[in-house]
Scaffold this motif. Structure first.
Motif, mmCIF file in Angstrom:
data_model
loop_
_atom_site.group_PDB
_atom_site.id
_atom_site.type_symbol
_atom_site.label_atom_id
_atom_site.label_comp_id
_atom_site.label_asym_id
_atom_site.label_seq_id
_atom_site.Cartn_x
_atom_site.Cartn_y
_atom_site.Cartn_z
ATOM 1 N N SER A 3 0.817 -1.221 0.000
ATOM 2 C CA SER A 3 0.000 0.000 0.000
ATOM 3 C C SER A 3 0.848 1.268 0.000
ATOM 4 O O SER A 3 0.358 2.337 -0.336
ATOM 5 C CB SER A 3 -0.927 0.008 1.223
ATOM 6 O OG SER A 3 -0.162 -0.091 2.417
ATOM 7 N N HIS A 4 2.123 1.164 0.391
ATOM 8 C CA HIS A 4 2.991 2.342 0.479
ATOM 9 C C HIS A 4 3.945 2.344 -0.712
ATOM 10 O O HIS A 4 5.066 1.851 -0.642
ATOM 11 C CB HIS A 4 3.755 2.349 1.793
ATOM 12 C CG HIS A 4 2.864 2.293 2.997
ATOM 13 N ND1 HIS A 4 2.197 3.396 3.472
ATOM 14 C CD2 HIS A 4 2.493 1.260 3.790
ATOM 15 C CE1 HIS A 4 1.474 3.053 4.520
ATOM 16 N NE2 HIS A 4 1.631 1.756 4.726
ATOM 17 N N PHE A 5 3.492 2.924 -1.812
ATOM 18 C CA PHE A 5 4.276 2.906 -3.048
ATOM 19 C C PHE A 5 5.459 3.869 -2.939
ATOM 20 O O PHE A 5 5.300 5.022 -2.547
ATOM 21 C CB PHE A 5 3.384 3.300 -4.231
ATOM 22 C CG PHE A 5 4.098 3.309 -5.552
ATOM 23 C CD1 PHE A 5 4.405 2.107 -6.186
ATOM 24 C CD2 PHE A 5 4.478 4.489 -6.138
ATOM 25 C CE1 PHE A 5 5.072 2.100 -7.392
ATOM 26 C CE2 PHE A 5 5.143 4.498 -7.353
ATOM 27 C CZ PHE A 5 5.440 3.303 -7.976
ATOM 28 N N GLY A 6 6.642 3.388 -3.282
ATOM 29 C CA GLY A 6 7.828 4.245 -3.307
ATOM 30 C C GLY A 6 8.546 4.383 -1.989
ATOM 31 O O GLY A 6 9.613 4.999 -1.923
ATOM 32 N N THR A 7 7.999 3.818 -0.905
ATOM 33 C CA THR A 7 8.635 3.966 0.411
ATOM 34 C C THR A 7 9.939 3.199 0.493
ATOM 35 O O THR A 7 10.854 3.603 1.213
ATOM 36 C CB THR A 7 7.679 3.469 1.517
ATOM 37 O OG1 THR A 7 6.370 3.954 1.252
ATOM 38 C CG2 THR A 7 8.124 3.942 2.888
ATOM 39 N N THR A 8 10.029 2.102 -0.243
ATOM 40 C CA THR A 8 11.242 1.274 -0.167
ATOM 41 C C THR A 8 12.467 2.017 -0.686
ATOM 42 O O THR A 8 13.590 1.682 -0.307
ATOM 43 C CB THR A 8 11.067 -0.023 -0.976
ATOM 44 O OG1 THR A 8 10.734 0.315 -2.327
ATOM 45 C CG2 THR A 8 9.968 -0.886 -0.394
ATOM 46 N N LEU A 9 12.272 3.025 -1.546
ATOM 47 C CA LEU A 9 13.401 3.780 -2.093
ATOM 48 C C LEU A 9 14.212 4.435 -0.973
ATOM 49 O O LEU A 9 15.452 4.477 -1.027
ATOM 50 C CB LEU A 9 12.898 4.842 -3.076
ATOM 51 C CG LEU A 9 13.956 5.762 -3.683
ATOM 52 C CD1 LEU A 9 14.930 4.955 -4.531
ATOM 53 C CD2 LEU A 9 13.305 6.855 -4.515
ATOM 54 N N MET A 10 13.523 4.928 0.065
ATOM 55 C CA MET A 10 14.202 5.585 1.179
ATOM 56 C C MET A 10 15.107 4.595 1.917
ATOM 57 O O MET A 10 16.266 4.923 2.244
ATOM 58 C CB MET A 10 13.165 6.166 2.145
ATOM 59 C CG MET A 10 13.747 6.793 3.401
ATOM 60 S SD MET A 10 12.495 7.612 4.392
ATOM 61 C CE MET A 10 11.444 6.241 4.860
ATOM 62 N N PHE A 11 14.629 3.378 2.130
ATOM 63 C CA PHE A 11 15.408 2.408 2.899
ATOM 64 C C PHE A 11 16.519 1.776 2.062
ATOM 65 O O PHE A 11 17.583 1.457 2.596
ATOM 66 C CB PHE A 11 14.476 1.341 3.472
ATOM 67 C CG PHE A 11 13.448 1.898 4.406
ATOM 68 C CD1 PHE A 11 13.813 2.355 5.658
ATOM 69 C CD2 PHE A 11 12.127 1.998 4.019
ATOM 70 C CE1 PHE A 11 12.872 2.888 6.526
ATOM 71 C CE2 PHE A 11 11.178 2.530 4.871
ATOM 72 C CZ PHE A 11 11.552 2.978 6.129
ATOM 73 N N VAL A 12 16.295 1.611 0.768
ATOM 74 C CA VAL A 12 17.369 1.127 -0.111
ATOM 75 C C VAL A 12 18.470 2.184 -0.198
ATOM 76 O O VAL A 12 19.661 1.858 -0.194
ATOM 77 C CB VAL A 12 16.817 0.785 -1.511
ATOM 78 C CG1 VAL A 12 17.953 0.465 -2.472
ATOM 79 C CG2 VAL A 12 15.861 -0.403 -1.430
#
Length: 224
Positions: free
Chosen positions: A65-74
């Motif tokens: 449901s949280h699109f694009g949030t993984t970019l911050m952690f990567v």
């Protein structure tokens, strides 16, 4: 001149005695142009594979449901792993061995997660303070324990990363400083030991970056 063992971590340079060593934090940006070559190298393909794998894992933890949030952690993983690896090179300052750097990464993330959770999911955050099935008499203690464990999270993230980076570098410095007083046989054994320690430090650099990024992702998933 090194006044004590921890002087190797002092953020000062010989250029006008300015703390320019912190500029080494941005050395990882040198590797970014390689990603835009027309024909990617093997290193670029390997890094793309690593980041895509991390993206899939973080997406599983956070939910779709949280699109694009993984970019911050990567990106967080990339910054830490580049700094950890560059710190293994001679005469390169290791910024991730300082609490000033690790706290600057952990504290804003934790504050943002807490503000987002308490503003948008207040009942959900209150429910996290009391685990399901807790007896009524123990509820005040559980709230206190859960609150303390929440508050110390940025500190544990920062100290874990900095302590692991400092420990390996100190061990390498201690062993290396004994070299001039050893015989040829012991020096050969010392070199082998230093190489093995460097391999271990390379593994620690990756593992600690991964742990920092995964724990940050888990903390984010708890407030949503």
């Amino acid at each position: 001149m090194m006044t004590n063992l921890f002087s190797v971590f002092d953020p000062t340079s010989s250029v006008l005695m300015l703390p320019l060593n912190w500029m080494s934090t941005f050395l990882g940006m040198m590797f970014l142009p390689m990603l835009y070559w027309a024909m990617p190298s093997r290193w670029s393909l390997l890094w793309t594979l690593i980041t895509s794998t991390l993206h899939k894992e973080f997406k599983t933890l956070l939910g779709s449901s949280h699109f694009g949030t993984t970019l911050m952690f990567v990106s967080l993983f990339s910054l830490i792993v580049f700094n950890n690896f560059l710190g293994l090179l001679p005469y390169v300052f290791t910024s991730t061995s300082h609490l000033a750097m690790t706290l600057a990464l952990a504290l804003p993330l934790w504050v943002a997660f807490m503000m987002f959770g308490w503003i948008n999911h207040t009942q959900h955050m209150f429910a996290h303070l009391v685990p399901q099935g807790t007896p009524g008499a123990l509820m005040p203690f559980m709230v206190l324990i859960e609150t303390i464990s929440n508050v110390i999270r940025p500190g544990t993230l920062a100290v874990r990363l900095a302590a692991n980076m400092i420990a390996g570098h100190l061990l390498l410095t201690l062993l290396g400083s004994t070299g001039p007083s050893l015989s040829a046989t012991l020096i050969s054994m010392l070199i082998i030991g230093q190489i093995l320690l460097l391999i271990l430090e390379a593994a620690v650099a990756v593992i600690q970056s991964y742990v920092f990024a995964v724990l940050s992702t888990l903390y984010a998933s708890e407030v949503t």
